[in-house]
Design a protein around this motif. Sequence first.
Motif, short mmCIF file in Angstrom:
data_model
loop_
_atom_site.label_atom_id
_atom_site.label_comp_id
_atom_site.label_asym_id
_atom_site.label_seq_id
_atom_site.Cartn_x
_atom_site.Cartn_y
_atom_site.Cartn_z
N ASN A 73 0.93 -1.31 -0.11
CA ASN A 73 0.03 0.02 -0.01
C ASN A 73 0.64 1.17 0.05
O ASN A 73 0.44 2.41 0.09
CB ASN A 73 -0.90 0.09 1.28
CG ASN A 73 -0.25 -0.27 2.58
OD1 ASN A 73 0.94 -0.25 2.49
ND2 ASN A 73 -0.95 -0.42 3.59
N SER A 74 2.16 0.99 -0.09
CA SER A 74 3.06 2.22 -0.42
C SER A 74 3.17 2.70 -1.68
O SER A 74 3.65 1.71 -2.44
CB SER A 74 4.43 1.66 0.33
OG SER A 74 5.43 2.80 -0.15
N LYS A 75 3.01 3.94 -2.25
CA LYS A 75 3.30 4.40 -3.25
C LYS A 75 4.75 4.53 -3.83
O LYS A 75 5.04 3.99 -4.78
CB LYS A 75 2.62 5.82 -3.30
CG LYS A 75 2.83 6.54 -4.66
CD LYS A 75 1.77 6.79 -5.44
CE LYS A 75 1.72 7.64 -6.72
NZ LYS A 75 2.43 6.90 -7.75
N LYS A 76 5.66 4.79 -2.68
CA LYS A 76 6.95 4.42 -3.01
C LYS A 76 7.42 3.13 -3.47
O LYS A 76 8.29 3.01 -4.54
CB LYS A 76 7.89 4.76 -1.90
CG LYS A 76 7.91 6.29 -1.50
CD LYS A 76 8.60 6.60 -0.41
CE LYS A 76 8.73 8.18 0.17
NZ LYS A 76 9.38 8.39 1.39
N ILE A 82 5.35 0.86 -4.68
CA ILE A 82 4.61 0.58 -6.11
C ILE A 82 5.55 1.34 -7.08
O ILE A 82 5.94 0.60 -8.29
CB ILE A 82 3.22 1.27 -6.15
CG1 ILE A 82 2.38 0.08 -5.18
CG2 ILE A 82 2.82 1.03 -7.62
CD1 ILE A 82 1.13 0.76 -5.07
N ASP A 83 5.97 2.45 -7.06
CA ASP A 83 7.02 3.17 -7.97
C ASP A 83 8.34 2.36 -8.14
O ASP A 83 8.96 2.39 -9.16
CB ASP A 83 7.22 4.56 -7.57
CG ASP A 83 5.96 5.45 -7.83
OD1 ASP A 83 5.10 5.13 -8.45
OD2 ASP A 83 5.96 6.55 -7.16
N ARG A 84 8.81 2.06 -7.15
CA ARG A 84 10.15 0.93 -7.24
C ARG A 84 9.70 -0.26 -8.10
O ARG A 84 10.82 -0.68 -8.75
CB ARG A 84 10.67 0.81 -5.86
CG ARG A 84 11.54 1.70 -5.31
CD ARG A 84 12.39 1.30 -4.21
NE ARG A 84 11.96 0.19 -3.31
CZ ARG A 84 11.27 0.62 -2.07
NH1 ARG A 84 11.29 1.82 -1.54
NH2 ARG A 84 10.81 -0.31 -1.11
N LYS A 97 8.78 1.30 -11.70
CA LYS A 97 9.84 2.29 -12.52
C LYS A 97 11.15 2.10 -12.05
O LYS A 97 12.21 2.70 -12.59
CB LYS A 97 9.47 3.90 -11.96
CG LYS A 97 8.26 4.20 -12.80
CD LYS A 97 7.60 5.29 -12.27
CE LYS A 97 6.21 5.53 -12.76
NZ LYS A 97 5.49 6.59 -12.12
N SER A 150 -3.95 -6.12 -9.59
CA SER A 150 -4.48 -4.87 -10.27
C SER A 150 -5.25 -5.53 -11.46
O SER A 150 -4.75 -6.46 -12.03
CB SER A 150 -3.20 -4.33 -11.00
OG SER A 150 -3.67 -3.26 -12.12
N SER A 195 8.54 -8.21 -3.51
CA SER A 195 7.31 -7.41 -3.83
C SER A 195 6.67 -8.17 -5.10
O SER A 195 7.32 -8.10 -6.06
CB SER A 195 7.70 -5.95 -4.07
OG SER A 195 8.21 -5.56 -2.85
N CYS A 199 3.26 -7.90 -7.81
CA CYS A 199 2.00 -7.30 -8.34
C CYS A 199 1.48 -8.37 -9.43
O CYS A 199 1.95 -8.62 -10.37
CB CYS A 199 2.31 -6.01 -8.99
SG CYS A 199 0.77 -5.33 -9.67
#
Length: 145
Positions: A14-17, A19-21, A24, A57, A101, A103
């Motif tokens: 639930n951390s945007k950081k 998810i970005d790592r 991206k 997702s 991690s 997804c």
Amino acid sequence: MTSSQQLPKSERINSKKLIDRLFKGGGAKSMSAFPLRVVFMTEDGDAHEPFAQMMVSVPKRFFKRAVKRNLVKRLVREAYRRNKQVLIDTLQTAEQRKTLSLCFIWTDHNLRSYEEVERKTANLLQRIAEKIGKDMAEEAENAEQ
């Protein structure tokens, strides 16, 4: 029910950081087993973090109605919950603490049966565990040299 059979909130991303790592950062890998695609990344972790964190997702272009998107997410989360022990066993055998991690991304316009979703999820988790085990063995071998 044993604690390994649960999916607590701490094991969900639930951390945007983070998810970005994952998307991206450049260190992530991807595998597919239609109708699922999984993007995963291992990092050095500390003792208070869970071994694996996941998210699901389901793009709106595949299911316009939120009810169907939520159904697919529930199916994938349940399949992961029942089969995640393969990953945790692999991560626990590592000398140094690693966190994973994940997804899961749905890539089909049709709903699938739970049995098919679970079979594909288990297949992906097994392949990820093999890849992580191989990568950790290579890291240990390189560290010895």
